[in-house]
Design a protein around this motif. Structure first.
Motif, short mmCIF file in Angstrom:
data_model
loop_
_atom_site.label_atom_id
_atom_site.label_comp_id
_atom_site.label_asym_id
_atom_site.label_seq_id
_atom_site.Cartn_x
_atom_site.Cartn_y
_atom_site.Cartn_z
N ASP A 148 -3.59 10.40 -2.93
CA ASP A 148 -4.34 9.33 -3.59
C ASP A 148 -3.83 9.13 -5.02
N GLN A 206 -4.10 6.37 -8.57
CA GLN A 206 -4.58 5.20 -9.31
C GLN A 206 -3.60 4.90 -10.43
N GLU A 219 -4.62 6.74 -0.54
CA GLU A 219 -5.17 5.50 -1.06
C GLU A 219 -4.53 5.19 -2.41
N GLU A 229 -9.75 -2.91 -9.63
CA GLU A 229 -10.80 -2.88 -8.63
C GLU A 229 -10.24 -2.90 -7.21
N ARG A 230 -8.95 -3.03 -7.08
CA ARG A 230 -8.35 -3.08 -5.75
C ARG A 230 -8.00 -1.69 -5.25
N GLN A 231 -8.27 -1.45 -3.98
CA GLN A 231 -7.98 -0.16 -3.40
C GLN A 231 -7.58 -0.35 -1.94
N TRP A 232 -6.48 0.28 -1.51
CA TRP A 232 -6.02 0.13 -0.14
C TRP A 232 -5.21 1.37 0.26
N ARG A 284 -4.83 2.69 -5.79
CA ARG A 284 -5.82 1.88 -6.50
C ARG A 284 -5.23 1.29 -7.76
#
Length: 312
Positions: free
Chosen positions: A79, A81, A3, A8-11, A5
């Motif tokens: 993952d 961010q 994932e 606020e966007r996460q995909w 991020r």
């Protein structure tokens, strides 16, 4: 699948996805130019998780410890961010001092940064305009002597940055991204060695600064400047170069068009294997210059080259 991020966007993305491509595919518009880890336009900051980085040496240890990565060189394996480079938060404001045309296609920008920048001739900066479009440009100004930052923009082709740059006026504000040093520089240890500066188009910009730095440091060896342009009118610093050649007996200036280039390259002869060559321009022109210099006997570790990719 990992994932990704941002805010606020996460995909989810496929494992091994290029980070720059994943961000842009999601509509986040991360700028880029070279995709080779040189221009630094695609900087992002990793907040949680680490991507696989193909070129960790492209950033300083301090930058890496702060989380910065070049997204074009990173792959998402787990993952992650990230935070995008924000020119308003992370950049430096610079106001337009000068805006004039050196030829029909070359725009000269002179900027005043809100705080002094320490740089060497030959380095480059990422410029951000008010619309958030970013492009890397080499500095043509002389550090510690000129109170402005000078850039030469090739505006032959239409493009988001150049189209906006045409409309700039004195006092308008741009933002400056990271100061980056490429291969081009002047070394005081070269003072007595022959120095060749070969440029195509606005590849002359960083070499213009380096030439004047060499002369300021009283370079003793012969200096040869070769500038390749589309036509005679695009030798946009011809008069300035000729003035310097009149003042400095060791300086030789050659202004060439594409039609004249093959014969001029065939005639290149090294007078000394101590020659140092600095080359800048499009990928094709850099390859042409470099190949001929190697055939002429220039040792590979005495050639320094920066490639200008087409961007507008």
């Amino acid at each position: 699948m990992p994932e990704l991020r941002v805010g606020e966007r996460q995909w989810t993305v496929a494992a091994g996805s290029n980070l720059l491509d994943a961000l842009n595919a999601a509509g986040l518009s991360v700028p880029y130019s070279c995709r080779a880890g040189s221009c630094h336009a695609c900087l992002v900051r990793c907040l949680h998780g680490q991507p696989q980085d193909a070129r960790p040496e492209a950033l300083s240890e301090q930058q890496r410890q702060s989380g910065w990565r070049l997204s074009c060189q990173c792959r998402v394996e787990s993952d992650l961010q990230v935070e995008l480079f924000d020119p308003l938060r992370d950049g430096i404001a610079a106001s337009v001092l000068g805006h004039d045309w050196l030829s029909a296609n070359v725009l000269r920008l002179r900027l005043h940064a809100e705080r002094p920048l320490r740089y060497r001739a030959g380095q480059h900066l990422v410029l951000w305009n008010a619309s958030g479009v970013a492009r890397p440009y080499s500095l043509a100004s002389l550090p510690d002597e000129e109170r402005f930052l000078e850039f030469h923009l090739d505006c032959r082709q239409a493009g988001a940055f150049c189209d906006a740059a045409r409309q700039l006026q004195q006092g308008d504000v741009l933002r400056l991204g990271e100061l980056r040093g490429g291969a081009l520089h002047y070394d005081a240890d070269w003072q007595e060695r022959p120095l060749w500066l070969l440029a195509a188009g606005t590849g002359l910009a960083p070499l213009w600064g380096i030439l004047r730095e060499a002369l300021r440091q009283q370079h003793l060896g012969p200096i040869r400047v070769l500038h390749l342009a589309h036509d005679r009118q695009e030798h946009y610093l011809a008069s300035e170069l000729n003035v310097l050649a009149e003042r400095h007996a060791q300086l030789q200036v050659e202004l060439l068009t594409a039609q004249e280039l093959p014969q001029a390259l065939a005639a290149l002869r090294l007078q000394s294997r101590q020659t140092v060559a600095l080359v800048c321009g499009s990928p094709v022109s850099v390859e042409q210059f470099s190949r001929r210099l190697f055939l002429a006997g220039l040792p590979r570790n005495q050639l320094f080259a920066d490639i200008f990719n087409e961007h507008a």
